[in-house]
Design a protein around this motif. Structure first.
Motif, PDB file in Angstrom:
ATOM      1  N   UNK A  22       0.828  -1.200   0.000  1.00  0.00           N
ATOM      2  CA  UNK A  22       0.000   0.000   0.000  1.00  0.00           C
ATOM      3  C   UNK A  22       0.869   1.259   0.000  1.00  0.00           C
ATOM      4  N   UNK A  23       1.892   1.280   0.813  1.00  0.00           N
ATOM      5  CA  UNK A  23       2.803   2.424   0.868  1.00  0.00           C
ATOM      6  C   UNK A  23       3.524   2.623  -0.464  1.00  0.00           C
ATOM      7  N   UNK A  24       3.939   1.536  -1.063  1.00  0.00           N
ATOM      8  CA  UNK A  24       4.621   1.631  -2.356  1.00  0.00           C
ATOM      9  C   UNK A  24       3.682   2.155  -3.433  1.00  0.00           C
ATOM     10  N   UNK A  25       2.454   1.672  -3.428  1.00  0.00           N
ATOM     11  CA  UNK A  25       1.486   2.154  -4.416  1.00  0.00           C
ATOM     12  C   UNK A  25       1.207   3.640  -4.231  1.00  0.00           C
ATOM     13  N   UNK A  26       1.215   4.092  -2.999  1.00  0.00           N
ATOM     14  CA  UNK A  26       0.981   5.516  -2.733  1.00  0.00           C
ATOM     15  C   UNK A  26       2.067   6.404  -3.319  1.00  0.00           C
ATOM     16  N   UNK A  27       3.219   5.854  -3.604  1.00  0.00           N
ATOM     17  CA  UNK A  27       4.301   6.635  -4.196  1.00  0.00           C
ATOM     18  C   UNK A  27       3.971   7.086  -5.618  1.00  0.00           C
ATOM     19  N   UNK A  32       3.239  11.565 -12.811  1.00  0.00           N
ATOM     20  CA  UNK A  32       2.431  11.638 -14.022  1.00  0.00           C
ATOM     21  C   UNK A  32       2.511  10.268 -14.700  1.00  0.00           C
ATOM     22  N   UNK A  33       1.374   9.616 -14.828  1.00  0.00           N
ATOM     23  CA  UNK A  33       1.340   8.268 -15.387  1.00  0.00           C
ATOM     24  C   UNK A  33       0.572   8.251 -16.699  1.00  0.00           C
ATOM     25  N   UNK A  38      -1.800   4.101 -15.192  1.00  0.00           N
ATOM     26  CA  UNK A  38      -2.786   4.496 -14.192  1.00  0.00           C
ATOM     27  C   UNK A  38      -3.791   3.373 -13.973  1.00  0.00           C
ATOM     28  N   UNK A  39      -4.239   2.758 -15.049  1.00  0.00           N
ATOM     29  CA  UNK A  39      -5.172   1.629 -14.927  1.00  0.00           C
ATOM     30  C   UNK A  39      -4.533   0.489 -14.142  1.00  0.00           C
ATOM     31  N   UNK A  40      -3.274   0.243 -14.417  1.00  0.00           N
ATOM     32  CA  UNK A  40      -2.575  -0.829 -13.723  1.00  0.00           C
ATOM     33  C   UNK A  40      -2.448  -0.526 -12.224  1.00  0.00           C
TER      34      UNK A  40
END
Length: 65
Positions: A22-27, A32-33, A38-40
């Protein structure tokens, strides 16, 4: 992109590894994706939800199109 996305079911962060993911995803929050990335990232968040199978199945269905 608004992260984390609003979950359809609660996030389950019972294990330390879940919290780490979760913390890694928050990075990705301030990056800008591309639309695909972004979908991934949104999909990856769904895998931390209580009901992760439905989003997984929908994601697979979209890939098969």
């Amino acid at each position: 992109m608004k992260l984390p996305p609003r979950p359809k079911t609660p996030y389950i962060l019972d294990k330390e590894q879940d919290k780490c993911i979760f913390k890694k995803l928050n990075k990705f929050k301030n990056r800008k994706l591309s639309k695909d990335k972004e979908k991934l990232v949104r999909f990856l968040y769904t895998q931390l939800e209580r009901n992760w199978r439905t989003p997984l199945e929908k994601f697979i269905d979209r890939l098969l199109k």
